[in-house]
Design an enzyme around this catalytic site. Structure first.
Site, short mmCIF file in Angstrom:
data_model
loop_
_atom_site.label_atom_id
_atom_site.label_comp_id
_atom_site.label_asym_id
_atom_site.label_seq_id
_atom_site.Cartn_x
_atom_site.Cartn_y
_atom_site.Cartn_z
N ASN A 15 2.81 -12.71 15.95
CA ASN A 15 1.74 -12.75 14.95
C ASN A 15 1.68 -11.39 14.28
O ASN A 15 1.20 -10.42 14.86
CB ASN A 15 0.42 -13.07 15.68
CG ASN A 15 -0.78 -13.01 14.76
OD1 ASN A 15 -0.65 -12.92 13.54
ND2 ASN A 15 -1.97 -13.06 15.35
N LYS A 17 -0.03 -10.43 11.80
CA LYS A 17 -1.36 -10.08 11.24
C LYS A 17 -1.18 -9.52 9.83
O LYS A 17 -0.36 -10.03 9.06
CB LYS A 17 -2.09 -9.14 12.20
CG LYS A 17 -2.14 -9.71 13.62
CD LYS A 17 -3.07 -9.01 14.54
CE LYS A 17 -2.99 -9.67 15.93
NZ LYS A 17 -3.92 -9.08 16.88
N HIS A 109 -7.53 -18.09 15.89
CA HIS A 109 -7.32 -16.76 16.49
C HIS A 109 -8.67 -16.07 16.63
O HIS A 109 -9.56 -16.24 15.78
CB HIS A 109 -6.37 -15.94 15.61
CG HIS A 109 -5.94 -14.67 16.27
ND1 HIS A 109 -6.73 -13.55 16.29
CD2 HIS A 109 -4.81 -14.37 16.96
CE1 HIS A 109 -6.10 -12.60 16.97
NE2 HIS A 109 -4.94 -13.08 17.38
N GLU A 111 -9.60 -13.19 16.03
CA GLU A 111 -10.00 -12.37 14.87
C GLU A 111 -10.59 -13.25 13.78
O GLU A 111 -11.46 -12.82 13.03
CB GLU A 111 -8.78 -11.56 14.38
CG GLU A 111 -8.49 -10.40 15.33
CD GLU A 111 -7.05 -9.95 15.37
OE1 GLU A 111 -6.28 -10.29 14.45
OE2 GLU A 111 -6.68 -9.28 16.35
N GLU A 181 -5.85 -16.22 24.85
CA GLU A 181 -5.86 -14.81 24.47
C GLU A 181 -7.23 -14.20 24.78
O GLU A 181 -8.16 -14.34 23.99
CB GLU A 181 -5.59 -14.66 22.97
CG GLU A 181 -4.25 -15.19 22.53
CD GLU A 181 -3.78 -14.53 21.25
OE1 GLU A 181 -2.71 -13.93 21.27
OE2 GLU A 181 -4.51 -14.56 20.25
N GLY A 187 -4.72 -6.16 21.34
CA GLY A 187 -4.58 -4.88 20.64
C GLY A 187 -5.15 -3.69 21.39
O GLY A 187 -5.29 -2.60 20.86
N SER A 226 -1.75 -7.97 24.31
CA SER A 226 -0.99 -6.81 24.78
C SER A 226 0.25 -7.17 25.60
O SER A 226 0.58 -6.49 26.58
CB SER A 226 -1.90 -5.85 25.56
OG SER A 226 -2.94 -5.36 24.71
N GLY A 247 1.20 -9.78 19.30
CA GLY A 247 0.76 -9.10 18.08
C GLY A 247 1.55 -7.83 17.88
O GLY A 247 2.65 -7.83 17.32
#
Ligand code: PGA
Length: 269
Positions: A15, A17, A109, A111, A181, A187, A226, A247
């Site tokens: 991903n 992003k 997701h 986010e 996740e 992150g 991560s 990510g």
């Protein structure tokens, strides 16, 4: 490794992003497409930003055609609108993703849920729309740190999963993916330990099985948060972890390659 786990080809998805939206994205797509030839036991997916989707898809096609022709990296959208078309300035539809060369789409997701107010119902509507267009969804679920500390992890994940379960069941033949996740691991460099992740993955598998044995057997449950080359093998070796949604480490071919190689080594052993 159990035969049931072996029957699910590991899926490693990157991903990107809001990174690599131009030429650097095309170059990275090419590098991942070359990497794909070295990891035949793994299915690779990349999710570039919208601006790089078509060019990345073209690059992956060209690499596949130049190689043995049978290994192609699949392209995913990072999100989409639930409507097929309409007056939704700045949005992108499932048909547009398809036109850009996508066969997959990441939905729900954290986010999107956190910063753009996506509800469980919205994620379910998008999942329905994705299937209708022939896109395979990767539906993301996961708890925040506060929810984990309050002991609500399984309750939160079950609520998020319940919203999409009827849709996944209705399209069981498509074999979608779920990504667990934990929000606190995304992150942050803090990944869930294998036992911690496996506990949630096993619960998800159990909820899928309560709906349909086929759904449980076919659905790939990815871990995300991560994932790096040095922790991938420990996570991917767990009985109910069928791949990774990556990510930060998907932003260059070397670190993404280390994860893909770890998955390939486990799958071929
Ligand atoms: P990360 O992101 O690997 O950078 O933690 C994972 C994700 O958001 O899918």
């Amino acid at each position: 490794m159990s035969n049931e786990k072996k029957s699910r080809k590991p899926l490693v998805a990157g991903n990107w992003k809001m990174h690599h939206g131009g030429l650097s994205g095309v170059e990275l797509a090419g590098a991942v497409a070359r990497l794909a030839r070295e990891v035949p036991h793994v299915e690779l997916v990349i999710a570039p930003p919208y601006t790089a989707l078509a060019a990345a898809a073209h690059e992956c096609d060209a690499e596949a055609a130049g190689g043995r022709g049978d290994v192609r990296v699949a392209i995913a959208g990072q999100n989409m609108h639930a409507s097929h078309t309409g007056a939704f300035t700045g949005e992108i539809s499932s048909a547009m993703l398809k036109d850009s060369g996508c066969t997959w789409v990441i939905l729900g997701h954290s986010e999107r849920r956190q910063h753009f107010g996506e509800t469980d119902a919205a994620v379910a509507a998008k999942t329905t729309a994705a299937f209708k267009q022939g896109l395979v969804p990767i539906v993301c679920v996961g708890e925040t740190l506060a929810e984990r500390e309050a002991g609500h992890t399984l309750e939160v994940v079950k609520r998020q999963l319940d919203a999409v379960l009827p849709v996944l069941h209705a399209h069981v033949a498509t074999a979608a993916a779920i990504a667990y996740e934990p929000v606190w691991a995304i992150g942050t460099g803090k990944h869930a330990g294998p036992a911690e992740a496996e506990e949630v993955h096993a619960a998800i598998r159990g909820w899928l099985a309560a709906t349909s044995a086929t759904l449980a057997a076919q659905t790939r449950i990815l871990y995300g948060g991560s994932v790096k080359g040095d922790n991938a093998a420990g996570l991917l070796g767990c009985p109910n972890i069928d791949g990774a949604l990556v990510g930060g480490a998907s932003l260059d071919a070397v670190s993404f390659g280390a994860i893909a190689r770890a998955a390939d080594a486990l799958a071929s052993s």
